[in-house]
Scaffold this motif. Structure first.
Motif, short mmCIF file in Angstrom:
data_model
loop_
_atom_site.label_atom_id
_atom_site.label_comp_id
_atom_site.label_asym_id
_atom_site.label_seq_id
_atom_site.Cartn_x
_atom_site.Cartn_y
_atom_site.Cartn_z
N HIS A 196 -38.70 -15.28 -23.92
CA HIS A 196 -37.53 -15.85 -23.24
C HIS A 196 -37.35 -17.31 -23.65
O HIS A 196 -36.23 -17.77 -23.91
CB HIS A 196 -37.69 -15.72 -21.73
CG HIS A 196 -36.42 -15.89 -20.98
ND1 HIS A 196 -36.34 -15.85 -19.60
CD2 HIS A 196 -35.14 -16.09 -21.41
CE1 HIS A 196 -35.09 -16.04 -19.23
NE2 HIS A 196 -34.34 -16.19 -20.31
N ALA A 197 -38.44 -18.04 -23.75
CA ALA A 197 -38.37 -19.44 -24.18
C ALA A 197 -37.86 -19.55 -25.62
O ALA A 197 -37.03 -20.41 -25.94
CB ALA A 197 -39.74 -20.10 -24.05
N ALA A 198 -38.34 -18.66 -26.50
CA ALA A 198 -37.89 -18.67 -27.89
C ALA A 198 -36.41 -18.35 -27.99
O ALA A 198 -35.68 -18.94 -28.79
CB ALA A 198 -38.71 -17.68 -28.71
N ALA A 199 -35.97 -17.41 -27.16
CA ALA A 199 -34.55 -17.04 -27.17
C ALA A 199 -33.68 -18.21 -26.70
O ALA A 199 -32.65 -18.51 -27.31
CB ALA A 199 -34.33 -15.82 -26.29
N LYS A 200 -34.10 -18.89 -25.63
CA LYS A 200 -33.32 -20.03 -25.14
C LYS A 200 -33.28 -21.15 -26.17
O LYS A 200 -32.24 -21.79 -26.35
CB LYS A 200 -33.91 -20.52 -23.81
CG LYS A 200 -33.62 -19.59 -22.64
CD LYS A 200 -33.85 -20.26 -21.30
CE LYS A 200 -35.31 -20.49 -21.04
NZ LYS A 200 -35.54 -21.02 -19.66
N GLU A 201 -34.39 -21.38 -26.84
CA GLU A 201 -34.43 -22.42 -27.88
C GLU A 201 -33.46 -22.09 -29.01
O GLU A 201 -32.88 -22.98 -29.64
CB GLU A 201 -35.84 -22.55 -28.43
CG GLU A 201 -36.00 -23.69 -29.42
CD GLU A 201 -37.44 -23.86 -29.89
OE1 GLU A 201 -37.66 -24.63 -30.85
OE2 GLU A 201 -38.34 -23.24 -29.30
N ALA A 202 -33.25 -20.78 -29.26
CA ALA A 202 -32.32 -20.34 -30.31
C ALA A 202 -30.88 -20.28 -29.82
O ALA A 202 -30.00 -19.83 -30.55
CB ALA A 202 -32.75 -18.99 -30.86
N VAL A 249 -37.22 -3.86 -24.88
CA VAL A 249 -37.87 -4.40 -23.69
C VAL A 249 -39.14 -5.17 -24.08
O VAL A 249 -40.03 -4.62 -24.73
CB VAL A 249 -38.22 -3.26 -22.72
CG1 VAL A 249 -38.86 -3.83 -21.45
CG2 VAL A 249 -36.99 -2.45 -22.38
N THR A 250 -39.21 -6.43 -23.70
CA THR A 250 -40.32 -7.27 -24.15
C THR A 250 -41.67 -6.80 -23.61
O THR A 250 -42.67 -6.87 -24.31
CB THR A 250 -40.09 -8.74 -23.75
OG1 THR A 250 -39.67 -8.80 -22.39
CG2 THR A 250 -39.04 -9.39 -24.61
N SER A 251 -41.71 -6.30 -22.38
CA SER A 251 -42.98 -5.83 -21.84
C SER A 251 -43.52 -4.65 -22.63
O SER A 251 -44.74 -4.54 -22.87
CB SER A 251 -42.83 -5.46 -20.36
OG SER A 251 -41.87 -4.44 -20.19
N MET A 252 -42.63 -3.77 -23.07
CA MET A 252 -43.04 -2.63 -23.88
C MET A 252 -43.49 -3.10 -25.27
O MET A 252 -44.47 -2.58 -25.83
CB MET A 252 -41.91 -1.62 -24.01
CG MET A 252 -42.31 -0.32 -24.69
SD MET A 252 -40.99 0.92 -24.70
CE MET A 252 -40.84 1.25 -22.94
N CYS A 253 -42.80 -4.10 -25.82
CA CYS A 253 -43.22 -4.65 -27.11
C CYS A 253 -44.61 -5.28 -27.00
O CYS A 253 -45.43 -5.16 -27.92
CB CYS A 253 -42.21 -5.68 -27.60
SG CYS A 253 -40.64 -4.95 -28.10
N THR A 287 -43.40 -11.95 -22.36
CA THR A 287 -42.01 -12.05 -21.92
C THR A 287 -41.59 -13.50 -21.74
O THR A 287 -40.50 -13.91 -22.16
CB THR A 287 -41.80 -11.27 -20.60
OG1 THR A 287 -42.11 -9.89 -20.83
CG2 THR A 287 -40.37 -11.39 -20.11
N ALA A 288 -42.47 -14.31 -21.14
CA ALA A 288 -42.14 -15.72 -20.93
C ALA A 288 -41.97 -16.44 -22.28
O ALA A 288 -41.04 -17.24 -22.45
CB ALA A 288 -43.23 -16.39 -20.11
N ALA A 289 -42.85 -16.17 -23.22
CA ALA A 289 -42.77 -16.83 -24.52
C ALA A 289 -41.51 -16.40 -25.27
O ALA A 289 -40.85 -17.23 -25.93
CB ALA A 289 -44.02 -16.52 -25.35
#
Length: 295
Positions: free
Chosen positions: A258-264, A279-283, A254-256
């Motif tokens: 979220h960081a990728a999304a912010k960078e985009a 949901v990232t945790s489910m992924c 989830t942290a990674a």
């Protein structure tokens, strides 16, 4: 041919789940139905574009996850034929195992999120093999076997456009952040990349994503998404081999992401919206389960 993107406003939020109404020479087909919880929204959207829902005689579902096919049984009960992957057919006729599994995951939220999944009459479910064609007015709908997100996954091709289901990922509001659809239990990165490569080699002008809408920069999208699938797999595989717990893997994932999304360029509002759709945790769990079997 005309294609209408119908926003199902899942859980009241626009731009999360789409169905596609395809019209050719007076015939109508629906590609994806969304969940039972948004059936009335779908029916209203069909009427809003001037089509009588009774005119829809053919329905195509890319796979039988509830956000893609939960309302398919209702259309079958109205007389439409449901076209699906061979491994999906039995679950449309008897969705009890799907419902039971989902209820174990979602608990008290199950009915609110997904609603009812009605059984489809067996004579209204047609399994399509890879490359099998279904006529629709002046065009043909071609089923492409595209595993990776799920083993029972089809993309549907009409001319130079492709309705990709989940095999081309999630991309909301035309952002540059591509979220990998890897929910349990059938994520397979090898098959996933092969399916993406098949789409990329076709030279489509447009992808229609269930999450969400038309994508015109197809070559960029598929190249970037191929990289993303490999990236999330390699990240989770490294964490798994390092002995991290399931919860630690979920947090790292989830942290990674979220960081990728912010960078985009994704802001907090769009990030939260994406979490409602994928949901990232489910992924993370889906990728980890593959690693448990294969790493």
């Amino acid at each position: 041919m005309r294609i209408h993107t119908l926003d199902l406003r899942f859980i009241g939020i626009p731009g999360l789940i789409a169905s596609f109404l395809v019209e050719s020479a007076g015939e109508y087909a629906l590609i994806e139905t969304g969940p039972g919880s948004s059936l009335e929204t779908l029916r209203a959207a069909i009427r809003d574009v001037g089509v009588d829902e009774a005119a829809i005689k053919k329905v195509f579902v890319t796979h039988i996850h509830l956000d893609h096919a939960g309302a398919a049984g209702w259309f079958a009960q109205q007389g439409a034929v449901i076209y699906c992957h061979p491994n999906a057919a039995r679950h449309l006729v008897d969705p009890s195992k799907l419902i039971e599994s989902a209820r174990m995951v979602y608990g008290a939220k199950m009915d609110t999120l997904w609603g009812d999944m009605l059984p489809a009459p067996a004579d209204k479910v047609v399994a399509l093999q890879d490359n099998e064609r279904v006529p629709l007015g002046q065009v043909e709908v071609i089923a492409w076997d595209t595993p990776g997100h799920a083993r029972h996954h089809h993309a549907f091709v009409i001319g130079d456009v492709c309705f990709a289901g989940d095999v081309a990922g999630m991309r909301l509001e035309h952002s540059r952040y591509l979220s990998v659809t890897s929910a349990p239990p059938q994520f397979d990165p090898v098959a996933y990349v092969q399916s993406i490569d098949r789409l990329a080699a076709a030279g489509f002008t447009t992808l229609y994503l269930t999450h969400f809408g038309a994508v015109s920069d197809v070559a960029w999208h598929l190249k970037a998404y191929r990289q993303r699938v490999q990236e999330v797999y390699e990240r989770v595989a490294a964490d798994f081999k390092a002995g991290l717990s399931a919860e630690e893997i979920r947090r790292h994932y989830t942290a990674a992401e979220h960081a990728a999304a912010k960078e985009a360029g994704v802001d907090g509002v769009l990030w939260c919206k994406g979490e409602d759709a994928n949901v990232t945790s489910m992924c993370a769990d889906g990728v980890r389960m593959y690693c448990e079997k294969c790493c």
